[in-house]
Scaffold this active site. Structure first.
Site, short mmCIF file in Angstrom:
data_model
loop_
_atom_site.label_atom_id
_atom_site.label_comp_id
_atom_site.label_asym_id
_atom_site.label_seq_id
_atom_site.Cartn_x
_atom_site.Cartn_y
_atom_site.Cartn_z
N SER A 130 22.65 35.93 19.65
CA SER A 130 21.32 35.35 19.85
C SER A 130 21.27 34.76 21.25
O SER A 130 22.14 33.96 21.61
CB SER A 130 21.06 34.27 18.80
OG SER A 130 19.83 33.60 19.04
N ALA A 131 20.28 35.16 22.03
CA ALA A 131 20.26 34.77 23.44
C ALA A 131 18.89 34.26 23.87
O ALA A 131 17.92 35.02 23.93
CB ALA A 131 20.67 35.96 24.31
N ARG A 191 43.59 43.90 21.58
CA ARG A 191 43.34 42.80 20.63
C ARG A 191 43.18 41.46 21.35
O ARG A 191 43.41 40.40 20.76
CB ARG A 191 44.50 42.72 19.64
CG ARG A 191 44.72 44.01 18.86
CD ARG A 191 45.95 43.95 17.99
NE ARG A 191 46.18 45.21 17.29
CZ ARG A 191 47.19 45.44 16.46
NH1 ARG A 191 48.09 44.47 16.24
NH2 ARG A 191 47.32 46.62 15.88
N TYR A 228 11.34 32.68 24.33
CA TYR A 228 10.44 31.89 23.49
C TYR A 228 9.03 31.95 24.08
O TYR A 228 8.85 32.03 25.30
CB TYR A 228 10.93 30.45 23.40
CG TYR A 228 12.09 30.27 22.46
CD1 TYR A 228 11.89 30.25 21.08
CD2 TYR A 228 13.39 30.16 22.93
CE1 TYR A 228 12.95 30.10 20.20
CE2 TYR A 228 14.47 30.01 22.06
CZ TYR A 228 14.23 29.99 20.70
OH TYR A 228 15.28 29.86 19.82
N ASN A 270 25.23 30.73 30.00
CA ASN A 270 26.26 31.57 29.39
C ASN A 270 26.92 32.48 30.42
O ASN A 270 28.15 32.65 30.42
CB ASN A 270 25.67 32.41 28.26
CG ASN A 270 24.99 31.61 27.17
OD1 ASN A 270 23.90 31.97 26.73
ND2 ASN A 270 25.59 30.51 26.76
N ARG A 302 13.44 30.83 13.58
CA ARG A 302 13.86 29.63 12.85
C ARG A 302 13.18 28.37 13.35
O ARG A 302 12.87 27.46 12.57
CB ARG A 302 15.39 29.49 12.97
CG ARG A 302 15.98 28.19 12.49
CD ARG A 302 17.47 28.13 12.79
NE ARG A 302 17.74 28.31 14.21
CZ ARG A 302 17.64 27.34 15.13
NH1 ARG A 302 17.27 26.12 14.77
NH2 ARG A 302 17.90 27.58 16.40
N CYS A 359 26.09 31.14 19.07
CA CYS A 359 25.24 32.18 19.65
C CYS A 359 26.11 33.17 20.43
O CYS A 359 25.97 34.37 20.28
CB CYS A 359 24.20 31.56 20.57
SG CYS A 359 23.02 30.50 19.71
#
Length: 264
Positions: A167-168, A127, A209, A177, A21, A146
């Site tokens: 997404s990491a 749950r 990236y 995280n 993206r 994410c």
């Protein structure tokens, strides 16, 4: 934290080069898992220095149900600046979904409070789940979640947490995280009268990236050091009463910080 370096190496060696993206391009794998025993130290990366202040304040901000960056700015935290509008708003992101999930009948569901109550009353429940992924509101969010869903598990007097992250961003995001959800697990355990067990980190698209490859290679040359210890004020028994001053990190001796650009 060898597990983190193993993930980074695995993606560099075995990942698929993809477009994304942001237009930066990534190398990614689909489906991966890491486990951290919280009894063996606080999983804060040692192969580069992390800004713990940002991690703690962001978590406290989530727990407030806040979605405006004013609290973060007031505490010198800039990690959400790129996504906020001119008024500092982000739309119905994490904090809103955690604490104020909108129901069709007009009610708002406090998922965190509900899970806390269930851990105390029904610890064997399957749950014990909090979701930030609300399909009806994703398009209104500045950044869709994410780290999308997490589940708690109680066994032998210990509280564990598993996160599913769709997404990491391995170089910049994942270290934050890991520390954030490890800390949340420790906080939840304390207020529920339990010990902290494991943090299990499960990924969908785990990616580096392309403009982080050099930094990743540098980090892989560094030897991990002993994990620090996170001390939490034992007097706090209300999850929503924690303050920044209630946390003290001991024995953090990281390698120097490594700069890298954020892809927006």
């Amino acid at each position: 934290m060898k597990a983190y370096l193993d993930l980074m190496r695995h993606v560099l060696d075995n990942g698929t080069d993809k477009s994304d993206r942001t237009g930066t391009g990534t190398r990614s794998v689909f489906g991966y898992q890491m486990r951290f025993d919280l009894g063996k130290g606080f999983p804060l990366l040692t192969t580069k220095k992390l800004h713990l202040r940002s991690i703690i304040h962001e978590l406290l901000w989530f727990l407030k149900g806040d979605t405006n960056i004013k609290y973060l700015k007031d505490n010198n935290v800039s990690i959400w600046d790129e996504w906020a509008d001119e008024n500092g708003d982000l739309g119905p992101v994490y904090g809103y979904q955690w604490r104020n999930w909108p129901a069709p009948d007009g009610r708002h569901i406090d998922q965190i409070a509900n899970v806390l109550e269930q851990i105390k009353k029904n610890p064997d429940s399957r749950r014990l789940i909090v979701s930030a992924w609300n399909p009806a509101l994703v398009d209104e969010m500045a950044l869709p979640p994410c780290h999308a869903l997490f589940q708690f598990y109680v066994a032998d007097g210990k509280l564990s947490c598993q996160l599913y992250q769709r997404s990491a961003d391995i170089f910049l995001g994942v270290p934050f995280n890991i520390a954030s959800y490890a800390l949340l697990t420790m906080m939840m355990a304390q207020v529920c009268g339990l010990e902290a067990g494991e943090f299990v980190h499960t990924f969908g698209d785990a990616h580096l990236y392309r403009n982080h490859f050099e930094q990743a290679a540098l980090q892989l040359e560094r030897e991990p050091r002993a994990l620090p210890v996170m001390k939490i004020n034992p007097e706090v028994k209300d999850l929503f009463a924690f303050k920044f001053e209630d946390f003290e990190l001991e024995g953090y001796d990281p390698h120097p910080h490594i700069k890298a650009a954020v892809s927006v």
